[in-house]
Design an enzyme around this catalytic site. Structure first.
Site, PDB file in Angstrom:
ATOM      1  N   GLY A  93      13.950 -25.086 -19.547  1.00 26.23           N
ATOM      2  CA  GLY A  93      14.865 -25.848 -18.933  1.00 26.23           C
ATOM      3  C   GLY A  93      14.042 -27.069 -18.544  1.00 26.23           C
ATOM      4  N   GLY A  95      11.543 -28.825 -16.954  1.00 28.57           N
ATOM      5  CA  GLY A  95      10.731 -28.447 -16.186  1.00 28.57           C
ATOM      6  C   GLY A  95       9.591 -29.777 -15.686  1.00 28.57           C
ATOM      7  N   ARG A  96       9.921 -30.788 -16.133  1.00 28.06           N
ATOM      8  CA  ARG A  96       9.405 -31.986 -15.722  1.00 28.06           C
ATOM      9  C   ARG A  96      10.173 -33.075 -15.612  1.00 28.06           C
ATOM     10  NH1 ARG A  96       4.663 -34.187 -19.832  1.00 28.06           N
ATOM     11  NH2 ARG A  96       5.565 -33.613 -21.860  1.00 28.06           N
ATOM     12  N   ASP A 128       2.586 -28.958 -14.097  1.00 29.69           N
ATOM     13  CA  ASP A 128       2.590 -29.699 -12.802  1.00 29.69           C
ATOM     14  C   ASP A 128       3.748 -30.656 -12.792  1.00 29.69           C
ATOM     15  OD1 ASP A 128       1.866 -31.537 -14.634  1.00 29.69           O
ATOM     16  OD2 ASP A 128      -0.123 -31.736 -14.008  1.00 29.69           O
ATOM     17  N   GLY A 129       4.824 -30.521 -13.649  1.00 22.99           N
ATOM     18  CA  GLY A 129       5.707 -31.568 -13.836  1.00 22.99           C
ATOM     19  C   GLY A 129       5.284 -33.161 -13.796  1.00 22.99           C
ATOM     20  N   ARG A 182      14.397 -42.387 -19.301  1.00 20.58           N
ATOM     21  CA  ARG A 182      14.976 -42.757 -20.367  1.00 20.58           C
ATOM     22  C   ARG A 182      16.335 -42.917 -20.202  1.00 20.58           C
ATOM     23  NH1 ARG A 182      14.406 -36.811 -21.958  1.00 20.58           N
ATOM     24  NH2 ARG A 182      12.333 -37.202 -22.740  1.00 20.58           N
ATOM     25  N   ARG A 189      21.910 -30.115 -25.127  1.00 25.46           N
ATOM     26  CA  ARG A 189      21.155 -29.772 -26.273  1.00 25.46           C
ATOM     27  C   ARG A 189      21.794 -28.843 -26.839  1.00 25.46           C
ATOM     28  NH1 ARG A 189      17.930 -31.556 -21.777  1.00 25.46           N
ATOM     29  NH2 ARG A 189      16.011 -32.336 -22.392  1.00 25.46           N
ATOM     30  N   ASP A 257      15.872 -26.987 -28.355  1.00 23.99           N
ATOM     31  CA  ASP A 257      16.106 -27.621 -26.864  1.00 23.99           C
ATOM     32  C   ASP A 257      15.797 -29.380 -27.195  1.00 23.99           C
ATOM     33  OD1 ASP A 257      13.403 -26.419 -27.464  1.00 23.99           O
ATOM     34  OD2 ASP A 257      12.877 -27.742 -25.545  1.00 23.99           O
ATOM     35  N   ASP A 267      12.891 -37.261 -26.790  1.00 24.18           N
ATOM     36  CA  ASP A 267      11.948 -36.437 -26.289  1.00 24.18           C
ATOM     37  C   ASP A 267      10.903 -36.507 -27.290  1.00 24.18           C
ATOM     38  OD1 ASP A 267      10.548 -34.953 -24.496  1.00 24.18           O
ATOM     39  OD2 ASP A 267      11.389 -33.111 -24.647  1.00 24.18           O
TER      40      ASP A 267
END
Length: 468
Positions: A93, A95-96, A128-129, A182, A189, A257, A267
């Protein structure tokens, strides 16, 4: 793709609220120790009505993440699953990153502002995001180059350095941190639907398909929105793959994803532009099997679209889905002809001769004697423009045969831009990426980046005129 700003009023949206109850979780942004604005994309900002923000306001919204008026009151971390190198992972999901805001652009498309490196979320697991500054720089370069080459891509909207020292295993540590924003035409997705199918949430899958048709494709959903959405995704994914090939681009991580239902590329992690037409060229050092190699991208993306159809098989019979999937090869073949001839800047004639010409281009480039960028630069408009370092290679039989085929072709647009008088094409190979980063890392000199972005946009203007 538009290369000039198209000023428009800021028109915020909260359309995602229609599906947020099962698609997302409200999350806070990280509180960063510093906020140093390193890049702002005023060209993109003009298209969503945000170019009048001063640097302080820009940093408030895209570094501290104060809400934009009328848009989302809180960031949303999106939920999704996905196949990662063909292994299904239900523990992913945002995560950062998160969805920060929505608005309409000058073409009346619903757009998302999403983040990368904005802090931990419920899906961070052991991460750590955060985002390294080098990672942010690489995304700027990837998106600018792809946009110039005519690839439908997310655009790097903002990059703010955040003053934290990050530990990473794949680059010297500690390294500098950043947060990136962005601008994308959706962050829905294939993996968003895979999650719903895995959890048996078929009603929600229909709701999400209807949301996509209504807000992303401008269509009122009918009785079977999943089928119509699959048609859009198959066609768009085929076009995206073809544009990657014509650009000589290798995404590197074509997991489900990372495939947007609008077929807009986004991405960028271990991306590369292959210098030569080398089908086995890979971008990710960990892609040991070459799963996402340059020449396997069409297969990889088609496989991903099949996974969307498998998710929809929870609702529809496979016999209904199969004919839609079967349209991918023919759509891809037509799309790569359009993408290759578009980059070369020559007009289409008929299907058979156009395909034969593209095959001749691939055969000539496949010899590995001329870089992709050099060929398209030297032969812009379908004619040799003058002396080139590649002249000895052009004497080879494959290029001689290609030249004969091009003699009867007409340019599709104008080739009178000053770019075509340059000594060398604008390219984006790994050595230049590393050199730009080296200037930032050693001397904090950002001028090579800004110069490169200006050069890329100049090339993009020339290519847009050439395509007609």
């Amino acid at each position: 793709m538009a290369t000039d700003p198209q000023p428009t009023p800021f028109r915020p949206s909260t359309a995602i609220d229609e599906v947020a109850d099962f698609l997302a979780d409200p999350v806070p942004a990280a509180d960063f120790p510093r906020h140093i604005l390193r890049f702002r994309n005023d060209r993109a900002a003009a298209q969503v009505g945000l170019d009048d923000l001063g640097d302080e306001g820009w940093t408030d919204h895209f570094g501290r993440f104060l809400p934009l008026p009328g848009s989302l009151p809180s960031p949303l971390a999106l939920r999704y699953h996905g196949h990662q190198f063909r292994v299904y992972n239900p523990d992913i999901g945002d995560g950062r990153g998160f969805l920060f805001a929505q608005m309409h652009d000058s073409r009346d498309r619903l757009m998302d502002l999403g983040t990368k490196g904005s802090g931990r979320t419920p899906y961070s697991r052991f991460g750590d995001g955060r985002l390294t500054l080098k990672g942010g720089l690489r995304e700027i370069l990837a998106t600018e180059m792809l946009e110039a080459l005519g690839v439908e891509t997310s655009r790097t909207f903002s990059l703010v350095e955040t003053g934290e020292a990050l530990q990473r295993g794949d680059e010297p540590s500690p390294t500098r941190s950043s947060v990136l924003v962005r601008l994308s035409h959706s962050h829905i997705r294939i993996g968003s639907f895979q999650r719903l199918a895995t959890l048996g949430l078929t009603d929600e899958m229909t709701r999400l398909a209807a949301y996509c048709l209504r807000h992303l494709f401008g269509e009122e959903p009918g009785a079977a929105p999943e089928l119509r959405l699959l048609e859009h995704v198959v066609a768009g994914a085929a076009r995206l793959t073809a544009s990657y090939m014509a650009a000589g681009f290798v995404h590197g991580v074509l997991n489900t994803d990372n495939i947007n239902v609008t077929a807009e590329s986004f991405d960028y992690g271990p991306w590369r532009f292959t210098p030569y037409w080398e089908l086995g060229f890979t971008a990710a050092y960990f892609d040991h099997q070459g799963l996402y190699a340059f020449g396997r991208q069409a297969h990889a993306i088609h496989w991903n679209v099949v996974q969307l159809a498998i998710a929809f098989s929870k609702i529809h019979d496979p016999e209904v889905l199969a004919p839609i999937l079967d349209s991918f090869p023919a759509t891809y073949e037509a799309a790569i002809v359009g993408a290759m001839l578009g980059r070369l800047g020559i007009a289409r004639t008929d299907e058979v001769s156009d395909l034969a010409l593209v095959q001749a281009i691939e055969e000539a480039l496949g010899a590995g004697t001329v870089t992709i960028d050099r060929f398209f630069f030297d032969w812009a408009g379908g004619r040799r423009r003058g002396a080139s370092p590649a002249d000895p290679a052009y004497d080879a039989p494959a290029f001689a045969a290609l030249a004969t085929m091009l003699e009867t072709r007409s340019p599709s647009g104008a080739g009178d831009h000053a770019y075509w008088s340059d000594a060398n094409p604008c390219s984006m190979h790994i050595e230049e990426v590393e050199a730009i980063w080296g200037s930032i890392d050693r001397e904090d000199d950002w001028s090579p980046l800004h110069a490169k972005v200006a050069a890329i946009r100049r090339m993009g203007d020339a290519l847009a005129r050439l395509r007609g």
